[in-house]
Design a protein around this motif. Structure first.
Motif, PDB file in Angstrom:
ATOM      1  N   ILE A  65       3.174   8.663   1.582  1.00 23.63           N
ATOM      2  CA  ILE A  65       3.783   7.369   1.242  1.00 23.63           C
ATOM      3  C   ILE A  65       4.663   7.489   0.008  1.00 23.63           C
ATOM      4  O   ILE A  65       5.346   6.526  -0.351  1.00 23.63           O
ATOM      5  CB  ILE A  65       2.696   6.313   1.000  1.00 23.63           C
ATOM      6  CG1 ILE A  65       1.797   6.728  -0.174  1.00 23.63           C
ATOM      7  CG2 ILE A  65       1.859   6.094   2.250  1.00 23.63           C
ATOM      8  CD1 ILE A  65       0.790   5.670  -0.565  1.00 23.63           C
ATOM      9  N   LEU A  66       4.666   8.640  -0.653  1.00 24.84           N
ATOM     10  CA  LEU A  66       5.496   8.857  -1.824  1.00 24.84           C
ATOM     11  C   LEU A  66       6.626   9.810  -1.481  1.00 24.84           C
ATOM     12  O   LEU A  66       6.536  10.584  -0.510  1.00 24.84           O
ATOM     13  CB  LEU A  66       4.668   9.434  -2.986  1.00 24.84           C
ATOM     14  CG  LEU A  66       3.449   8.618  -3.437  1.00 24.84           C
ATOM     15  CD1 LEU A  66       2.752   9.309  -4.583  1.00 24.84           C
ATOM     16  CD2 LEU A  66       3.848   7.206  -3.817  1.00 24.84           C
ATOM     17  N   VAL A  67       7.675   9.762  -2.276  1.00 24.27           N
ATOM     18  CA  VAL A  67       8.826  10.638  -2.061  1.00 24.27           C
ATOM     19  C   VAL A  67       8.913  11.617  -3.225  1.00 24.27           C
ATOM     20  O   VAL A  67       8.375  11.387  -4.310  1.00 24.27           O
ATOM     21  CB  VAL A  67      10.131   9.822  -1.949  1.00 24.27           C
ATOM     22  CG1 VAL A  67      10.074   8.877  -0.757  1.00 24.27           C
ATOM     23  CG2 VAL A  67      10.400   9.041  -3.230  1.00 24.27           C
ATOM     24  N   GLY A  70      11.925   5.027  -2.412  1.00 25.45           N
ATOM     25  CA  GLY A  70      10.481   4.785  -2.486  1.00 25.45           C
ATOM     26  C   GLY A  70       9.923   5.210  -3.845  1.00 25.45           C
ATOM     27  O   GLY A  70      10.649   5.529  -4.789  1.00 25.45           O
ATOM     28  N   ILE A  71       8.588   5.231  -3.932  1.00 31.94           N
ATOM     29  CA  ILE A  71       7.903   5.602  -5.177  1.00 31.94           C
ATOM     30  C   ILE A  71       7.955   7.122  -5.330  1.00 31.94           C
ATOM     31  O   ILE A  71       7.591   7.860  -4.410  1.00 31.94           O
ATOM     32  CB  ILE A  71       6.444   5.108  -5.164  1.00 31.94           C
ATOM     33  CG1 ILE A  71       6.404   3.581  -5.028  1.00 31.94           C
ATOM     34  CG2 ILE A  71       5.711   5.543  -6.436  1.00 31.94           C
ATOM     35  CD1 ILE A  71       5.007   3.021  -4.858  1.00 31.94           C
ATOM     36  N   VAL A  72       8.378   7.576  -6.497  1.00 31.81           N
ATOM     37  CA  VAL A  72       8.521   9.006  -6.760  1.00 31.81           C
ATOM     38  C   VAL A  72       7.146   9.575  -7.138  1.00 31.81           C
ATOM     39  O   VAL A  72       6.405   9.002  -7.945  1.00 31.81           O
ATOM     40  CB  VAL A  72       9.551   9.254  -7.885  1.00 31.81           C
ATOM     41  CG1 VAL A  72       9.696  10.745  -8.162  1.00 31.81           C
ATOM     42  CG2 VAL A  72      10.900   8.653  -7.489  1.00 31.81           C
ATOM     43  N   ARG A  73       6.822  10.712  -6.530  1.00 30.83           N
ATOM     44  CA  ARG A  73       5.517  11.337  -6.771  1.00 30.83           C
ATOM     45  C   ARG A  73       5.389  11.842  -8.212  1.00 30.83           C
ATOM     46  O   ARG A  73       4.343  11.691  -8.849  1.00 30.83           O
ATOM     47  CB  ARG A  73       5.313  12.481  -5.789  1.00 30.83           C
ATOM     48  CG  ARG A  73       3.959  13.168  -5.918  1.00 30.83           C
ATOM     49  CD  ARG A  73       3.784  14.247  -4.854  1.00 30.83           C
ATOM     50  NE  ARG A  73       3.716  13.676  -3.524  1.00 30.83           N
ATOM     51  CZ  ARG A  73       4.700  13.719  -2.628  1.00 30.83           C
ATOM     52  NH1 ARG A  73       5.848  14.323  -2.928  1.00 30.83           N
ATOM     53  NH2 ARG A  73       4.568  13.173  -1.439  1.00 30.83           N
ATOM     54  N   GLU A  74       6.433  12.460  -8.734  1.00 33.71           N
ATOM     55  CA  GLU A  74       6.378  13.009 -10.082  1.00 33.71           C
ATOM     56  C   GLU A  74       6.445  11.884 -11.116  1.00 33.71           C
ATOM     57  O   GLU A  74       7.130  10.879 -10.907  1.00 33.71           O
ATOM     58  CB  GLU A  74       7.509  14.004 -10.321  1.00 33.71           C
ATOM     59  CG  GLU A  74       7.405  15.278  -9.499  1.00 33.71           C
ATOM     60  CD  GLU A  74       7.902  15.098  -8.059  1.00 33.71           C
ATOM     61  OE1 GLU A  74       8.366  13.970  -7.746  1.00 33.71           O
ATOM     62  OE2 GLU A  74       7.829  16.045  -7.260  1.00 33.71           O
ATOM     63  N   ARG A 132      -7.386  10.135  -3.341  1.00 33.03           N
ATOM     64  CA  ARG A 132      -5.971  10.445  -3.147  1.00 33.03           C
ATOM     65  C   ARG A 132      -5.379   9.441  -2.161  1.00 33.03           C
ATOM     66  O   ARG A 132      -5.855   9.303  -1.025  1.00 33.03           O
ATOM     67  CB  ARG A 132      -5.818  11.877  -2.634  1.00 33.03           C
ATOM     68  CG  ARG A 132      -4.403  12.391  -2.681  1.00 33.03           C
ATOM     69  CD  ARG A 132      -4.311  13.843  -2.229  1.00 33.03           C
ATOM     70  NE  ARG A 132      -2.961  14.343  -2.351  1.00 33.03           N
ATOM     71  CZ  ARG A 132      -2.455  14.929  -3.415  1.00 33.03           C
ATOM     72  NH1 ARG A 132      -3.226  15.113  -4.477  1.00 33.03           N
ATOM     73  NH2 ARG A 132      -1.211  15.342  -3.467  1.00 33.03           N
ATOM     74  N   LEU A 133      -4.305   8.760  -2.581  1.00 34.44           N
ATOM     75  CA  LEU A 133      -3.638   7.754  -1.745  1.00 34.44           C
ATOM     76  C   LEU A 133      -2.468   8.335  -0.969  1.00 34.44           C
ATOM     77  O   LEU A 133      -1.946   7.662  -0.052  1.00 34.44           O
ATOM     78  CB  LEU A 133      -3.152   6.604  -2.629  1.00 34.44           C
ATOM     79  CG  LEU A 133      -4.217   5.949  -3.526  1.00 34.44           C
ATOM     80  CD1 LEU A 133      -3.573   4.873  -4.387  1.00 34.44           C
ATOM     81  CD2 LEU A 133      -5.348   5.383  -2.692  1.00 34.44           C
ATOM     82  N   ASP A 134      -2.049   9.518  -1.331  1.00 33.19           N
ATOM     83  CA  ASP A 134      -0.901  10.151  -0.665  1.00 33.19           C
ATOM     84  C   ASP A 134      -1.307  11.578  -0.298  1.00 33.19           C
ATOM     85  O   ASP A 134      -1.912  12.286  -1.111  1.00 33.19           O
ATOM     86  CB  ASP A 134       0.308  10.166  -1.602  1.00 33.19           C
ATOM     87  CG  ASP A 134       1.474  10.947  -1.017  1.00 33.19           C
ATOM     88  OD1 ASP A 134       2.143  10.427  -0.120  1.00 33.19           O
ATOM     89  OD2 ASP A 134       1.680  12.104  -1.465  1.00 33.19           O
ATOM     90  N   ARG A 139      -0.119   5.693  -8.378  1.00 38.47           N
ATOM     91  CA  ARG A 139       0.243   5.376  -6.990  1.00 38.47           C
ATOM     92  C   ARG A 139      -0.117   6.529  -6.045  1.00 38.47           C
ATOM     93  O   ARG A 139      -0.138   6.336  -4.823  1.00 38.47           O
ATOM     94  CB  ARG A 139       1.742   5.112  -6.891  1.00 38.47           C
ATOM     95  CG  ARG A 139       2.291   4.104  -7.857  1.00 38.47           C
ATOM     96  CD  ARG A 139       1.769   2.694  -7.583  1.00 38.47           C
ATOM     97  NE  ARG A 139       2.432   1.737  -8.440  1.00 38.47           N
ATOM     98  CZ  ARG A 139       2.021   1.392  -9.648  1.00 38.47           C
ATOM     99  NH1 ARG A 139       0.904   1.954 -10.136  1.00 38.47           N
ATOM    100  NH2 ARG A 139       2.668   0.505 -10.376  1.00 38.47           N
ATOM    101  N   GLU A 140      -0.431   7.685  -6.651  1.00 33.74           N
ATOM    102  CA  GLU A 140      -0.814   8.845  -5.845  1.00 33.74           C
ATOM    103  C   GLU A 140      -2.322   9.086  -5.875  1.00 33.74           C
ATOM    104  O   GLU A 140      -2.922   9.397  -4.831  1.00 33.74           O
ATOM    105  CB  GLU A 140      -0.098  10.094  -6.370  1.00 33.74           C
ATOM    106  CG  GLU A 140      -0.451  11.359  -5.606  1.00 33.74           C
ATOM    107  CD  GLU A 140       0.156  12.593  -6.252  1.00 33.74           C
ATOM    108  OE1 GLU A 140       0.179  13.653  -5.588  1.00 33.74           O
ATOM    109  OE2 GLU A 140       0.596  12.504  -7.411  1.00 33.74           O
TER     110      GLU A 140
END
Length: 546
Positions: free
Chosen positions: A128-130, A144-148, A183-185, A219-220
């Motif tokens: 779900i993250l980019v 979208g939401i950035v993973r880093e 972990r959500l992603d 968010r991750e």
């Protein structure tokens, strides 16, 4: 076209054209500088940046909100850093924005507002993250939401039309806690029915976070703090453990159980027993695990003993150990550690407990009296030993003092003897010196006496010779008298035939006799001083003179 009535020479016309061109250039250059400096200049202060907006250019494709290339119209992706820049205000517009600062103890979460929409297949797979991607090639970025995350303590030049930045607290795990990570992603779990998933898959991770500060993207990864400190659970009052004894009496037991969550299995406990709320996890463990196990095993183990055995301490201790072993071995399989089980009190029925208690009290009193008696005997022995030790100590002390005094007396005697010997030696030495000095004095006295004797004998012989020379002693005596008194007489007033003049007649005769017959001996200083001066030849024999 009619010709000028006053035509100019060709050379003058050419020069005028050149002058006009020079004038035009001289006017246009300052005007261009004024235009560029006052209308095209962009001053970006320190700690800020500028977002450009192109008024002219190619239209943006459908769905895109930023111009990724300067030739495109609209809000530009690239920004101007702090400093001085020049842009044509007819073509460009700009906005000044502050840098994005992430404080210490926080993280920055970016949501990209532009880019391609993520693939549905990747979303269904659990992603779900980019990714942040290559910042130099924004055309490949996904929306979208950035993973880093943005690290704390830094300022970032982020285009507010490209990213939405949210400041979130870092994950702080305090001592005595661990962090259960959900972990959500990530990839979907290969075994979705298991309590835990493999590392990297979406779901609750098997390894918890240890105490400390962790900078994670909320968010991750969702972090739930779980306490692994020791907990105390007491069964008292209405919650006391009640079970029938072997002979059918209801026993009431007050218990204290000390337990904690196994830190390595905290994630498993959180999923298996908890309901997703970390604040209620300990209550859920007590309600679902500790209380049923204590009551179940307590009834089973407690019913193995008759009620009378619980009055004594041995059975109570045995029951406590058995219950602890059962709880420890069975609850440990669920990730719970049992540290101790303490039986605070066991309350049997009063009709059974009263006589047994009285008997036990009597036994305890008898034991106490026996202990007191033994203690008195031991105290008596100890007192006797102490007296004996004191006596032996005094004896040793007296002997020690006696020995010290004897040694001191012997030392003083030796010192006195040595002092007397030294005094005797010194006296003998003084005696020898006195003898030598007395001998010297005696020898000196004898020598002086001999000198006196020798002088007396010499003087006697001299006087004898002088008397013989003068004929008799009376004449010599008058001579000596005259010689000694003559120096003191300055003048004599008398006649030649006076009695005073006749006094010197005999003397002059005696002198003539003495000069005609000298004594053969060495003259002494006394003789020289006693000798009268010779009278001059012209002096009359009986005259007076001065």
């Amino acid at each position: 076209m009619s010709e000028s009535p006053f035509p100019l020479p060709e050379s003058v016309s050419k020069n005028m054209k050149i002058l006009a061109a020079v004038l035009a250039v001289a006017i246009l250059i300052p005007m261009y500088g004024i235009w560029k400096w006052f209308f095209c200049r962009i001053e970006v202060p320190e700690g800020q940046f500028a977002v450009l907006v192109a008024k002219m250019g190619d239209d943006l494709p459908d769905g895109r909100i930023l111009a990724l290339d300067p030739s495109e119209k609209g809000i530009q992706y690239a920004v101007l850093p702090e400093g001085r820049h020049f842009r044509n205000p007819l073509i460009w517009d700009w906005e000044i924005h502050a840098l994005t600062f992430v404080p210490a103890g926080n993280v920055g979460v970016q949501t990209r507002l532009y880019g391609e929409i993520p693939d549905d297949a990747a979303m269904r797979a659990g992603h779900i993250l980019v990714s942040r991607g290559d910042e130099t090639d924004p055309s490949k970025h996904e929306r979208g939401i950035v993973r880093e995350i943005l690290d704390p303590g830094r300022a970032y030049r982020i285009n507010p039309y490209a990213y939405l930045v949210e400041i979130e607290k870092a994950q702080e795990i305090h001592p005595g806690y661990v962090g259960v990570v959900t972990r959500l992603d990530g990839k979907n779990a290969t075994k979705p029915n298991d309590y835990l998933v493999k590392k990297g898959e979406k779901g609750v991770q098997p390894e918890p976070l240890q105490p400390g500060t962790h900078y994670l993207n909320p968010r991750e990864k969702l972090v739930s703090p779980v306490s692994v400190q020791s907990q105390r659970f007491e069964l008292t009052g209405e919650k006391a453990l009640i079970f029938p004894s072997q002979d059918g009496f209801d026993m009431r037991v007050l218990l204290t159980v000390e337990w904690s969550i196994d830190p390595e299995r905290a994630a498993e406990v959180y999923v298996r027993i908890g309901v997703g709320d970390p604040s209620s996890l300990l209550d859920e463990i007590r309600r679902k695990t500790i209380v049923p196990a204590v009551r179940g095993y307590g009834r089973v183990e407690g019913s193995k003993f008759p009620a009378i055995d619980y009055i004594s301490g041995e059975t109570r201790l045995a029951f406590q150990h058995m219950l602890f072993d059962k709880l420890k071995s069975n609850i440990a399989t669920k990730g719970i550690r049992i540290h101790s089980v303490l039986v605070n009190d066991i309350l049997p029925p009063q009709e059974l407990a009263q006589p047994i208690r009285e008997r036990e009290v009597a036994k305890e009193e008898l034991t106490k009296y026996n202990a007191q008696r033994d203690q008195a005997v031991e105290d008596q022995k100890l007192a006797r030993e102490e007296e004996l030790i004191a006596f032996e100590g005094a004896k040793v002390k007296a002997e020690t003092e006696k020995l010290k005094k004897e040694i001191a007396a012997n030392n003083r005697r030796e010192i006195a003897l040595r002092q007397q010997e030294a005094t005797l030696i010194e006296a003998e030495r003084a005696l020898e010196e006195a003898k030598l000095q007395a001998g010297a004095i005696l020898a000196r006295g004898r020598a002086e006496a001999d000198v006196v004797v020798y002088d007396g004998e010499a003087e006697g012989r001299t006087l004898e010779a002088a008397v013989e020379a003068f004929g008799d002693a009376d004449t010599y005596a008058r001579y000596v008298f005259a010689r000694r008194t003559a120096p003191a007489i300055e003048s004599v007033l008398a006649g030649m035939n006076s009695p005073f003049a006749r006094l010197f007649d005999d003397i002059l005769r005696a002198r003539a006799i003495a000069e005609s017959a000298p004594v053969e001996r060495a003259a002494t200083p006394a003789d020289e001083s006693d000798r009268l001066p010779e009278a001059p030849a012209s002096a009359p024999a009986g005259g007076a003179g001065r």
